[in-house]
Each structure stands twice: as C-alpha cells, then as structure tokens.
Design a protein around this motif. Sequence first.
Motif, PDB file in Angstrom:
ATOM      1  N   VAL A   1       0.870  -1.168   0.000  1.00  9.98           N
ATOM      2  CA  VAL A   1       0.000   0.000   0.000  1.00  9.98           C
ATOM      3  C   VAL A   1       0.910   1.223   0.000  1.00  9.98           C
ATOM      4  CG1 VAL A   1      -1.792   1.193   1.308  1.00  9.98           C
ATOM      5  CG2 VAL A   1      -1.723  -1.311   1.300  1.00  9.98           C
ATOM      6  N   ALA A   2       0.757   2.097  -1.016  1.00 11.02           N
ATOM      7  CA  ALA A   2       1.762   3.146  -1.181  1.00 11.02           C
ATOM      8  C   ALA A   2       1.158   4.478  -1.622  1.00 11.02           C
ATOM      9  CB  ALA A   2       2.797   2.686  -2.203  1.00 11.02           C
ATOM     10  N   PRO A   3       1.908   5.558  -1.358  1.00 10.74           N
ATOM     11  CA  PRO A   3       1.508   6.886  -1.827  1.00 10.74           C
ATOM     12  C   PRO A   3       1.974   7.112  -3.274  1.00 10.74           C
ATOM     13  CG  PRO A   3       3.504   7.061  -0.541  1.00 10.74           C
ATOM     14  CD  PRO A   3       3.085   5.615  -0.492  1.00 10.74           C
ATOM     15  N   GLU A   4       1.572   8.224  -3.833  1.00  8.89           N
ATOM     16  CA  GLU A   4       1.862   8.531  -5.235  1.00  8.89           C
ATOM     17  C   GLU A   4       3.350   8.508  -5.562  1.00  8.89           C
ATOM     18  OE1 GLU A   4       1.232   9.017  -9.110  1.00  8.89           O
ATOM     19  OE2 GLU A   4      -0.302   8.617  -7.600  1.00  8.89           O
ATOM     20  N   VAL A   5       4.211   8.911  -4.646  1.00  9.35           N
ATOM     21  CA  VAL A   5       5.648   8.957  -4.899  1.00  9.35           C
ATOM     22  C   VAL A   5       6.203   7.563  -5.251  1.00  9.35           C
ATOM     23  CG1 VAL A   5       6.385   8.701  -2.489  1.00  9.35           C
ATOM     24  CG2 VAL A   5       7.820   9.966  -4.106  1.00  9.35           C
ATOM     25  N   MET A   6       5.516   6.513  -4.857  1.00  7.34           N
ATOM     26  CA  MET A   6       5.984   5.149  -5.141  1.00  7.34           C
ATOM     27  C   MET A   6       5.240   4.497  -6.302  1.00  7.34           C
ATOM     28  SD  MET A   6       6.517   3.684  -1.277  1.00  7.34           S
ATOM     29  CE  MET A   6       7.088   2.089  -1.877  1.00  7.34           C
ATOM     30  N   HIS A   7       4.299   5.211  -6.903  1.00 12.35           N
ATOM     31  CA  HIS A   7       3.428   4.633  -7.921  1.00 12.35           C
ATOM     32  C   HIS A   7       4.191   3.960  -9.060  1.00 12.35           C
ATOM     33  CE1 HIS A   7      -0.394   5.221 -10.583  1.00 12.35           C
ATOM     34  NE2 HIS A   7       0.104   4.017 -10.659  1.00 12.35           N
ATOM     35  N   GLU A   8       5.142   4.663  -9.639  1.00 13.20           N
ATOM     36  CA  GLU A   8       5.891   4.119 -10.784  1.00 13.20           C
ATOM     37  C   GLU A   8       6.623   2.828 -10.415  1.00 13.20           C
ATOM     38  OE1 GLU A   8       9.478   5.395 -13.796  1.00 13.20           O
ATOM     39  OE2 GLU A   8       8.309   6.994 -12.854  1.00 13.20           O
ATOM     40  N   ASP A   9       7.262   2.795  -9.254  1.00 11.98           N
ATOM     41  CA  ASP A   9       7.985   1.592  -8.817  1.00 11.98           C
ATOM     42  C   ASP A   9       7.031   0.422  -8.593  1.00 11.98           C
ATOM     43  OD1 ASP A   9      10.331   3.007  -8.933  1.00 11.98           O
ATOM     44  OD2 ASP A   9      10.539   3.237  -6.760  1.00 11.98           O
ATOM     45  N   VAL A  10       5.897   0.688  -7.960  1.00 10.96           N
ATOM     46  CA  VAL A  10       4.923  -0.376  -7.692  1.00 10.96           C
ATOM     47  C   VAL A  10       4.353  -0.912  -9.007  1.00 10.96           C
ATOM     48  CG1 VAL A  10       2.716  -0.921  -6.579  1.00 10.96           C
ATOM     49  CG2 VAL A  10       4.401   0.506  -5.379  1.00 10.96           C
ATOM     50  N   ALA A  11       4.058  -0.028  -9.945  1.00 15.37           N
ATOM     51  CA  ALA A  11       3.554  -0.457 -11.249  1.00 15.37           C
ATOM     52  C   ALA A  11       4.593  -1.297 -11.993  1.00 15.37           C
ATOM     53  CB  ALA A  11       3.141   0.762 -12.079  1.00 15.37           C
ATOM     54  N   THR A  12       5.862  -0.945 -11.855  1.00 16.75           N
ATOM     55  CA  THR A  12       6.940  -1.720 -12.486  1.00 16.75           C
ATOM     56  C   THR A  12       7.016  -3.124 -11.895  1.00 16.75           C
ATOM     57  OG1 THR A  12       8.214   0.276 -12.985  1.00 16.75           O
ATOM     58  CG2 THR A  12       9.438  -1.798 -12.892  1.00 16.75           C
ATOM     59  N   ILE A  13       6.921  -3.227 -10.590  1.00 15.48           N
ATOM     60  CA  ILE A  13       6.920  -4.540  -9.934  1.00 15.48           C
ATOM     61  C   ILE A  13       5.755  -5.378 -10.449  1.00 15.48           C
ATOM     62  CG2 ILE A  13       6.585  -5.747  -7.727  1.00 15.48           C
ATOM     63  CD1 ILE A  13       8.122  -3.347  -6.426  1.00 15.48           C
ATOM     64  N   HIS A  14       4.576  -4.769 -10.561  1.00 16.37           N
ATOM     65  CA  HIS A  14       3.399  -5.494 -11.058  1.00 16.37           C
ATOM     66  C   HIS A  14       3.633  -6.019 -12.471  1.00 16.37           C
ATOM     67  CE1 HIS A  14      -0.675  -5.587 -12.995  1.00 16.37           C
ATOM     68  NE2 HIS A  14      -0.824  -6.425 -11.992  1.00 16.37           N
ATOM     69  N   GLU A  15       4.180  -5.191 -13.350  1.00 13.30           N
ATOM     70  CA  GLU A  15       4.459  -5.624 -14.725  1.00 13.30           C
ATOM     71  C   GLU A  15       5.460  -6.776 -14.752  1.00 13.30           C
ATOM     72  OE1 GLU A  15       2.979  -4.968 -17.633  1.00 13.30           O
ATOM     73  OE2 GLU A  15       1.553  -3.918 -16.345  1.00 13.30           O
ATOM     74  N   GLN A  16       6.478  -6.705 -13.921  1.00 15.30           N
ATOM     75  CA  GLN A  16       7.469  -7.783 -13.870  1.00 15.30           C
ATOM     76  C   GLN A  16       6.836  -9.066 -13.336  1.00 15.30           C
ATOM     77  OE1 GLN A  16      10.622  -6.089 -11.532  1.00 15.30           O
ATOM     78  NE2 GLN A  16      11.336  -4.799 -13.194  1.00 15.30           N
ATOM     79  N   GLN A  17       5.952  -8.954 -12.379  1.00 13.53           N
ATOM     80  CA  GLN A  17       5.251 -10.137 -11.875  1.00 13.53           C
ATOM     81  C   GLN A  17       4.387 -10.744 -12.976  1.00 13.53           C
ATOM     82  OE1 GLN A  17       3.247  -8.629  -8.365  1.00 13.53           O
ATOM     83  NE2 GLN A  17       4.959  -9.204  -7.050  1.00 13.53           N
ATOM     84  N   ARG A  18       3.661  -9.912 -13.699  1.00 10.26           N
ATOM     85  CA  ARG A  18       2.814 -10.402 -14.800  1.00 10.26           C
ATOM     86  C   ARG A  18       3.638 -11.130 -15.855  1.00 10.26           C
ATOM     87  NH1 ARG A  18      -1.014  -6.171 -17.346  1.00 10.26           N
ATOM     88  NH2 ARG A  18      -1.179  -7.960 -18.716  1.00 10.26           N
ATOM     89  N   ALA A  19       4.844 -10.606 -16.131  1.00  8.40           N
ATOM     90  CA  ALA A  19       5.697 -11.179 -17.170  1.00  8.40           C
ATOM     91  C   ALA A  19       6.108 -12.617 -16.860  1.00  8.40           C
ATOM     92  CB  ALA A  19       6.941 -10.303 -17.372  1.00  8.40           C
ATOM     93  N   ILE A  20       6.148 -12.987 -15.578  1.00  9.71           N
ATOM     94  CA  ILE A  20       6.532 -14.352 -15.216  1.00  9.71           C
ATOM     95  C   ILE A  20       5.326 -15.177 -14.742  1.00  9.71           C
ATOM     96  CG2 ILE A  20       8.910 -13.722 -14.691  1.00  9.71           C
ATOM     97  CD1 ILE A  20       8.125 -14.094 -11.675  1.00  9.71           C
ATOM     98  N   GLY A  21       4.122 -14.632 -14.879  1.00  8.15           N
ATOM     99  CA  GLY A  21       2.921 -15.372 -14.506  1.00  8.15           C
ATOM    100  C   GLY A  21       2.625 -15.395 -13.022  1.00  8.15           C
TER     101      GLY A  21
END
Length: 168
Positions: free
Chosen positions: A97-117
């Motif tokens: 759970v994060a504030p806007e300052v961390m949004h880009e990093d959290v979205a990147t983690i999500h994309e990397q997780q999706r990439a490996i299923g």
Amino acid sequence: MAPPESAKFVVIGAGVHGLSTSWHLAKELEARGLGSGEDVLVLDKTGVGAGPSGLACGVIRNNYFQPAMRELMAHSVEVWESDPEAFRYHPVGYLQVAPEVMHEDVATIHEQQRAIGYTSDLIEGEDACRVYLASIFSDWQARNVTVVLHEKKGGYAESMPSMLGLRA
C-alpha cells in the motif's frame, strides 16, 4: 548429541539458508536415487533457528524491485506452498500500500510479476484504492494511498516453527 564420525554431505548453519540447502539437497539426492536426508548432516554452533532466522518476521512475498530477484522469489513462494503445514506457512497474500511517490515503482513490480505469470492485482487512484482496501478491511481509514499491489500468493510463516519444519 555427538555428531557422527563421517558424513557424505555437511551443511554448516541451521538457519533458514542452511536448512533450506539441506532440504533441497536431500530432495535432489532422493530424486536422482543417490541418497536421502540421512546423507546430510547439518551442524550449528547453537541450534536450529538460534539466530535471526528464528526471529525474522516471516513475510513470504515476491515484492522486490530488483528484476533479477523476481523468478527466484516466485520459486521461493512455491517452496513454501509445497508443504504449508510442515513449514507453518499461512498463504494469506501480500499487500503493498503506497503513496503517489511510489506509484511508478509499484507499477513496475506489477508488470514484472505479470511477465513471469505471478498473480497480482494493481489498483490505481486514491478512490479506487480506498474502496478496494475497505472491501478487505472494514475499518480502513488511511489517506493518500494512490496505489495498491495485491499479491494473491505469498503470506507469512511462523519463524521458529518453520525452522523446525525444515529441520524435520
């Protein structure tokens, strides 16, 4: 108890790394027909989980920013899921759970997780996050949350019981 005079394999340390190494080694020896856990001796100066491994918070997750860790952590979660009872693992998921300052990093983690299923949901926007978190926690009140990463896998393990489960 005195150790045997000889052993085919010796692992030094009865924390999570030593116990995990010996557990994986025993499974591999058995799979290849080359031995079993009986062939692996674990030595520790104090005892099972006597150091930080017996005190750690026990969070099991795949929420790391370093891409090189992603597949390794996904595998680690699978190991915990392989025997939840023995490892005292509770698969309740993991929330970042994060504030806007961390949004880009959290979205990147999500994309990397999706990439490996690796299953996770990304919730974006303060209103959407508030509604989502209130659906999980009826008393949710935190403000300025603009991004939530909800890993459906992961959870926590009870530290010392987990170490004893690995030892067994």
